[in-house]
Design a protein around this motif. Structure first.
Motif, PDB file in Angstrom:
ATOM      1  N   ILE A 114      -1.321  11.885   1.596  1.00 32.80           N
ATOM      2  CA  ILE A 114      -2.564  11.808   0.547  1.00 32.80           C
ATOM      3  C   ILE A 114      -2.636  10.227   0.949  1.00 32.80           C
ATOM      4  CG2 ILE A 114      -2.468  12.960  -1.300  1.00 32.80           C
ATOM      5  CD1 ILE A 114      -5.456  13.067   1.387  1.00 32.80           C
ATOM      6  N   ALA A 115      -2.148  10.113  -0.490  1.00 35.72           N
ATOM      7  CA  ALA A 115      -1.944   8.213  -0.810  1.00 35.72           C
ATOM      8  C   ALA A 115      -2.362   7.365   0.272  1.00 35.72           C
ATOM      9  CB  ALA A 115      -1.047   8.093  -1.986  1.00 35.72           C
ATOM     10  N   ALA A 116      -1.245   7.298   1.029  1.00 37.31           N
ATOM     11  CA  ALA A 116      -1.602   6.618   2.532  1.00 37.31           C
ATOM     12  C   ALA A 116      -2.524   6.650   3.168  1.00 37.31           C
ATOM     13  CB  ALA A 116       0.161   7.070   2.969  1.00 37.31           C
ATOM     14  N   TRP A 117      -3.138   7.978   2.902  1.00 41.61           N
ATOM     15  CA  TRP A 117      -4.322   7.490   4.075  1.00 41.61           C
ATOM     16  C   TRP A 117      -5.659   7.905   3.025  1.00 41.61           C
ATOM     17  CZ3 TRP A 117      -5.496   9.990   8.822  1.00 41.61           C
ATOM     18  CH2 TRP A 117      -7.334   9.901   8.760  1.00 41.61           C
ATOM     19  N   LEU A 118      -5.593   7.769   2.026  1.00 44.08           N
ATOM     20  CA  LEU A 118      -6.633   6.862   1.285  1.00 44.08           C
ATOM     21  C   LEU A 118      -6.580   5.206   1.378  1.00 44.08           C
ATOM     22  CD1 LEU A 118      -6.452   9.440  -1.793  1.00 44.08           C
ATOM     23  CD2 LEU A 118      -8.628   8.144  -0.499  1.00 44.08           C
ATOM     24  N   LYS A 119      -5.340   4.662   1.152  1.00 44.65           N
ATOM     25  CA  LYS A 119      -4.768   3.274   1.376  1.00 44.65           C
ATOM     26  C   LYS A 119      -5.585   2.878   2.753  1.00 44.65           C
ATOM     27  CE  LYS A 119      -1.215   3.490  -1.156  1.00 44.65           C
ATOM     28  NZ  LYS A 119      -0.129   3.560  -1.473  1.00 44.65           N
ATOM     29  N   GLU A 120      -4.818   3.678   3.749  1.00 46.50           N
ATOM     30  CA  GLU A 120      -4.364   3.015   5.243  1.00 46.50           C
ATOM     31  C   GLU A 120      -5.868   3.427   5.882  1.00 46.50           C
ATOM     32  OE1 GLU A 120      -1.041   4.715   6.527  1.00 46.50           O
ATOM     33  OE2 GLU A 120       0.235   3.381   4.742  1.00 46.50           O
ATOM     34  N   LYS A 121      -6.183   5.020   5.795  1.00 41.25           N
ATOM     35  CA  LYS A 121      -7.574   5.648   7.079  1.00 41.25           C
ATOM     36  C   LYS A 121      -8.669   4.949   6.052  1.00 41.25           C
ATOM     37  CE  LYS A 121      -4.560   6.392  10.099  1.00 41.25           C
ATOM     38  NZ  LYS A 121      -4.252   5.283  11.244  1.00 41.25           N
ATOM     39  N   LEU A 122      -8.887   5.295   4.224  1.00 48.03           N
ATOM     40  CA  LEU A 122     -10.191   5.027   4.129  1.00 48.03           C
ATOM     41  C   LEU A 122     -10.636   4.068   3.659  1.00 48.03           C
ATOM     42  CD1 LEU A 122     -10.050   8.994   3.322  1.00 48.03           C
ATOM     43  CD2 LEU A 122     -11.703   8.376   4.668  1.00 48.03           C
ATOM     44  N   GLY A 123      -9.543   3.301   3.599  1.00 46.61           N
ATOM     45  CA  GLY A 123      -9.381   1.751   2.668  1.00 46.61           C
ATOM     46  C   GLY A 123      -9.980   1.557   1.149  1.00 46.61           C
ATOM     47  N   ALA A 124      -9.365   2.811   0.458  1.00 44.88           N
ATOM     48  CA  ALA A 124      -9.602   2.771  -0.903  1.00 44.88           C
ATOM     49  C   ALA A 124      -8.373   1.486  -0.882  1.00 44.88           C
ATOM     50  CB  ALA A 124      -8.990   4.406  -1.201  1.00 44.88           C
ATOM     51  N   VAL A 125      -9.139   0.882  -2.409  1.00 48.83           N
ATOM     52  CA  VAL A 125      -7.545   0.872  -3.506  1.00 48.83           C
ATOM     53  C   VAL A 125      -7.267   2.051  -4.175  1.00 48.83           C
ATOM     54  CG1 VAL A 125      -7.239  -0.589  -5.130  1.00 48.83           C
ATOM     55  CG2 VAL A 125      -8.637  -1.616  -3.874  1.00 48.83           C
ATOM     56  N   ILE A 126      -6.256   2.255  -4.830  1.00 48.87           N
ATOM     57  CA  ILE A 126      -5.837   2.969  -5.789  1.00 48.87           C
ATOM     58  C   ILE A 126      -5.073   2.395  -7.044  1.00 48.87           C
ATOM     59  CG2 ILE A 126      -4.249   5.603  -6.162  1.00 48.87           C
ATOM     60  CD1 ILE A 126      -4.267   5.912  -2.646  1.00 48.87           C
ATOM     61  N   ASP A 127      -6.397   2.335  -8.313  1.00 49.36           N
ATOM     62  CA  ASP A 127      -5.281   1.860 -10.111  1.00 49.36           C
ATOM     63  C   ASP A 127      -4.817   3.814  -9.948  1.00 49.36           C
ATOM     64  OD1 ASP A 127      -5.531  -0.684 -10.392  1.00 49.36           O
ATOM     65  OD2 ASP A 127      -7.368  -0.204  -9.364  1.00 49.36           O
ATOM     66  N   VAL A 128      -3.399   3.439 -10.433  1.00 57.45           N
ATOM     67  CA  VAL A 128      -2.829   4.744 -10.991  1.00 57.45           C
ATOM     68  C   VAL A 128      -2.347   3.977 -12.227  1.00 57.45           C
ATOM     69  CG1 VAL A 128      -0.864   6.609 -11.053  1.00 57.45           C
ATOM     70  CG2 VAL A 128      -1.915   5.685  -8.692  1.00 57.45           C
ATOM     71  N   VAL A 129      -2.405   5.233 -13.782  1.00 55.54           N
ATOM     72  CA  VAL A 129      -2.811   4.696 -15.171  1.00 55.54           C
ATOM     73  C   VAL A 129      -2.026   5.821 -15.405  1.00 55.54           C
ATOM     74  CG1 VAL A 129      -3.669   4.850 -17.193  1.00 55.54           C
ATOM     75  CG2 VAL A 129      -4.959   3.067 -15.163  1.00 55.54           C
ATOM     76  N   GLY A 130      -0.374   5.691 -15.758  1.00 57.37           N
ATOM     77  CA  GLY A 130       0.115   6.711 -16.555  1.00 57.37           C
ATOM     78  C   GLY A 130       0.210   6.852 -18.219  1.00 57.37           C
ATOM     79  N   ILE A 131      -0.153   7.579 -18.499  1.00 57.76           N
ATOM     80  CA  ILE A 131      -0.550   8.076 -20.265  1.00 57.76           C
ATOM     81  C   ILE A 131       0.258   8.658 -21.181  1.00 57.76           C
ATOM     82  CG2 ILE A 131      -3.007   7.722 -19.675  1.00 57.76           C
ATOM     83  CD1 ILE A 131      -4.035   9.908 -20.702  1.00 57.76           C
ATOM     84  N   GLY A 132       0.344   8.720 -22.159  1.00 60.76           N
ATOM     85  CA  GLY A 132       1.574   9.726 -23.355  1.00 60.76           C
ATOM     86  C   GLY A 132       2.104   8.707 -24.155  1.00 60.76           C
ATOM     87  N   GLY A 133       2.890   9.622 -24.816  1.00 64.20           N
ATOM     88  CA  GLY A 133       4.034   8.579 -25.695  1.00 64.20           C
ATOM     89  C   GLY A 133       5.076   8.042 -25.215  1.00 64.20           C
ATOM     90  N   SER A 134       5.618   8.221 -23.910  1.00 63.09           N
ATOM     91  CA  SER A 134       6.762   7.382 -23.511  1.00 63.09           C
ATOM     92  C   SER A 134       6.569   7.120 -22.514  1.00 63.09           C
ATOM     93  CB  SER A 134       7.701   7.488 -23.619  1.00 63.09           C
ATOM     94  OG  SER A 134       8.339   9.178 -23.137  1.00 63.09           O
ATOM     95  N   HIS A 135       7.099   6.087 -21.384  1.00 60.96           N
ATOM     96  CA  HIS A 135       6.874   5.606 -20.119  1.00 60.96           C
ATOM     97  C   HIS A 135       7.323   7.077 -19.350  1.00 60.96           C
ATOM     98  CE1 HIS A 135       6.196   1.710 -20.193  1.00 60.96           C
ATOM     99  NE2 HIS A 135       6.280   1.575 -21.352  1.00 60.96           N
ATOM    100  N   GLN A 136       8.872   7.532 -20.273  1.00 61.82           N
ATOM    101  CA  GLN A 136       9.631   8.685 -19.973  1.00 61.82           C
ATOM    102  C   GLN A 136       8.943  10.309 -19.285  1.00 61.82           C
ATOM    103  OE1 GLN A 136      10.495   6.807 -22.411  1.00 61.82           O
ATOM    104  NE2 GLN A 136      11.810   5.795 -21.149  1.00 61.82           N
ATOM    105  N   ALA A 137       7.550  10.078 -20.164  1.00 63.03           N
ATOM    106  CA  ALA A 137       6.637  11.321 -19.446  1.00 63.03           C
ATOM    107  C   ALA A 137       5.834  11.516 -18.039  1.00 63.03           C
ATOM    108  CB  ALA A 137       5.131  11.343 -20.801  1.00 63.03           C
ATOM    109  N   VAL A 138       6.140   9.999 -17.567  1.00 64.77           N
ATOM    110  CA  VAL A 138       5.595   9.890 -15.982  1.00 64.77           C
ATOM    111  C   VAL A 138       6.594   9.736 -15.494  1.00 64.77           C
ATOM    112  CG1 VAL A 138       2.918   9.368 -17.463  1.00 64.77           C
ATOM    113  CG2 VAL A 138       4.589   7.571 -16.844  1.00 64.77           C
ATOM    114  N   ASN A 139       6.043  10.322 -13.956  1.00 62.90           N
ATOM    115  CA  ASN A 139       6.905   9.744 -12.599  1.00 62.90           C
ATOM    116  C   ASN A 139       7.081   8.209 -12.433  1.00 62.90           C
ATOM    117  OD1 ASN A 139       8.961   9.380 -10.306  1.00 62.90           O
ATOM    118  ND2 ASN A 139       8.764  11.732 -10.032  1.00 62.90           N
ATOM    119  N   GLU A 140       7.339   7.300 -13.374  1.00 61.73           N
ATOM    120  CA  GLU A 140       6.535   5.532 -13.102  1.00 61.73           C
ATOM    121  C   GLU A 140       7.073   5.855 -11.923  1.00 61.73           C
ATOM    122  OE1 GLU A 140       8.430   3.893 -15.882  1.00 61.73           O
ATOM    123  OE2 GLU A 140       6.153   3.565 -16.745  1.00 61.73           O
ATOM    124  N   ARG A 141       8.618   5.674 -10.970  1.00 61.24           N
ATOM    125  CA  ARG A 141       8.689   5.935  -9.726  1.00 61.24           C
ATOM    126  C   ARG A 141       7.615   5.938  -8.587  1.00 61.24           C
ATOM    127  NH1 ARG A 141      14.451   7.365  -6.457  1.00 61.24           N
ATOM    128  NH2 ARG A 141      14.141   5.718  -4.406  1.00 61.24           N
TER     129      ARG A 141
END
Length: 184
Positions: A114-141
């Motif tokens: 769905i992210a690829a669809w938003l970017k490629e077909k719908l022309g959206a820029v997706i800014d992603v912000v991970g938040i929390g106590g540490s980088h390990q809390a989110v799947n940064e990859r």
């Protein structure tokens, strides 16, 4: 709005930090680009449009919508992105940039298609912000793959550890100070 957004490692809570940043974004947009519109999608295992596309100058309505957000369930990133895509699909294409800001404190779901669809077909820029106590809390990859990346490898993903920095980042997004290039 997953349950973990209630954690207080992001005082007073992760959700409160996100709400304040969203309000800062909308307020700055109203000053910088009063012709823009904003929508709010909350998501956990399912997504809900908390505010349909609304002029950024309608501050009270936007603030009320943000303040009504409440905690609920787990995280499925794809559900939030699908709801954003559905909002865009209902709108005619214009010269205005379509922009998604995905705020998450975790991982979950399969958001890449769905992210690829938003970017490629719908022309959206997706800014992603991970938040929390540490980088390990989110799947940064995974979040880096969801975010828009330019041809030089600059990625629209950022981990932010405190609510003040989050609000400032959102203000910069609204002012166009953060790169807003073309999709992948």
């Amino acid at each position: 709005v997953s349950g973990s957004m209630g954690l207080s490692d992001y005082p007073p809570s992760r959700l409160d930090g996100g709400i304040q940043a969203g309000i800062a974004y909308a307020t700055t947009c109203a000053k910088e680009r009063p012709g823009d519109r904003i929508a709010i999608v909350s998501f956990s295992e399912r997504a809900r449009v908390a505010l349909s596309l609304t002029p950024v100058t309608n501050r009270r309505t936007i603030q009320k919508a943000f303040r009504r957000l409440g905690l609920d369930g787990g995280t499925d990133l794809a559900q939030g992105l699908k709801a954003a895509a559905q909002l865009f699909e209902k709108q005619p294409r214009t010269e205005r940039q379509r922009h998604v800001i995905l705020l998450t404190d975790g991982q979950g779901g399969n958001p890449l298609q769905i992210a690829a669809w938003l970017k490629e077909k719908l022309g959206a820029v997706i800014d992603v912000v991970g938040i929390g106590g540490s980088h390990q809390a989110v799947n940064e990859r995974l979040l880096r793959k969801v975010a828009t990346t330019d041809s030089e490898g600059r990625c629209h993903y950022r981990f932010i550890k405190d609510p003040e920095a989050l609000s400032e980042h959102y203000r910069q997004l609204a002012q166009g100070l953060v790169w807003r290039g073309k999709t992948q």
